[in-house]
Design an enzyme around this catalytic site. Structure first.
Site, PDB file in Angstrom:
ATOM      1  N   GLU A 167     -16.682  21.471  27.062  1.00  0.00           N
ATOM      2  CA  GLU A 167     -15.829  22.477  27.685  1.00  0.00           C
ATOM      3  C   GLU A 167     -14.348  22.189  27.423  1.00  0.00           C
ATOM      4  OE1 GLU A 167     -17.889  24.353  31.461  1.00  0.00           O
ATOM      5  OE2 GLU A 167     -17.991  22.176  31.567  1.00  0.00           O
TER       6      GLU A 167
ATOM      7  N   GLU B 115     -25.878  20.836  31.400  1.00  0.00           N
ATOM      8  CA  GLU B 115     -25.787  20.911  32.857  1.00  0.00           C
ATOM      9  C   GLU B 115     -27.068  21.392  33.540  1.00  0.00           C
ATOM     10  OE1 GLU B 115     -21.492  20.971  31.508  1.00  0.00           O
ATOM     11  OE2 GLU B 115     -23.401  21.785  30.802  1.00  0.00           O
TER      12      GLU B 115
END
Length: 256
Positions: A103, A123
């Site tokens: 990210e 995740e």
């Protein structure tokens, strides 16, 4: 300091410097990265930054034993993921860029990667979501189906495939991502400062059109995931180095 800086002429080299934890982000690293990028933006003599990681990897994401601290006023999550970049930031990636590490890469302006580098958003295997921009940036930086696969399966994307798909701008020999990133940064710095700034502003206006909606959707997903039994089990399993055993009560919430 877990984030260090040095200058190479008009270029600021920023290093995530916690190699014993694979440069996993904690509150001190978030504050350090925020301060480094504030320096980049506030000092006129600096034209571009190259962001890299110490040791064998770029960044393994959030340190789940400590978490990554609160979003910063100027930079948002990790001090970069919500930042309005006024000057280019080049990610120079070696090794792993996983979860929040990817990210951070997605928040940068350009990407250079060593041939053995990998990118992933794992995740969902922790009962969490990619809450720092990955939920929407993966779908624009990559073909939608590829981004979707990364988000849902946690699969790794090789640097060579990332280069073929356009996520990576320049592919470097292993160990050479930083030098190649610096050369790219100096190419940018040799151009007109005004034209570069105006180009950044115009491109930002195009890409940020849906930011409010995208961040709101991410916040809803993050809130629901973090409050779930799945998240508690996923994080505990990760810290205990065992496979997760998802609660039998897990169920899908209605989405509108």
């Amino acid at each position: 300091m877990p984030v260090t800086t040095r200058r190479d002429g008009p270029i600021l080299v920023v290093t995530l410097d916690r190699p014993d934890k694979r440069n996993a982000m904690n509150a001190q690293m978030t504050a350090g990265l925020d301060a480094a990028l504030n320096l980049l933006e506030d000092e006129a003599s600096l034209r571009c930054a190259v962001l890299t990681g110490a040791g064998q990897g770029f960044c393994a994401g959030t340190d789940l034993a400590q978490w990554a601290g609160d979003p910063t006023p100027r930079g948002g999550p990790y001090g970069i993921a919500g930042r309005t970049l006024t000057k280019p930031v080049i990610a120079a990636v070696e090794g792993v860029a996983a979860g929040g590490g990817m990210e951070i890469v997605l928040a940068c302006t350009l990407v250079v990667a060593g041939q053995s580098a990998t990118f992933s958003l794992p995740e969902t295997g922790l009962g969490l979501v990619a809450e720092c921009g990955g939920l929407f940036r993966a779908l624009t930086a990559l073909p939608r189906n590829v981004g979707t696969e990364l988000l849902l399966t946690g699969a790794s994307l090789s640097a060579e495939r990332a280069y073929a798909l356009g996520l990576v701008n320049r592919l470097a020999p292993d160990g050479e991502a930083l030098p190649v990133g610096l050369r790219l940064a100096h190419e940018i710095a040799a151009r007109s400062p005004v034209a570069t700034a105006e180009s950044m502003s115009a491109m930002r206006a195009v890409t940020a059109r849906h930011d409010d909606t995208d961040w709101a959707a991410t916040h809803r997903a993050k809130t629901a995931a973090r409050a779930s039994a799945d998240a508690r089990e996923g994080v505990d399993a990760f810290l205990s180095r065992r496979p997760p055993h998802w609660p039998a009560s897990s169920s899908l919430s209605r989405r509108t």
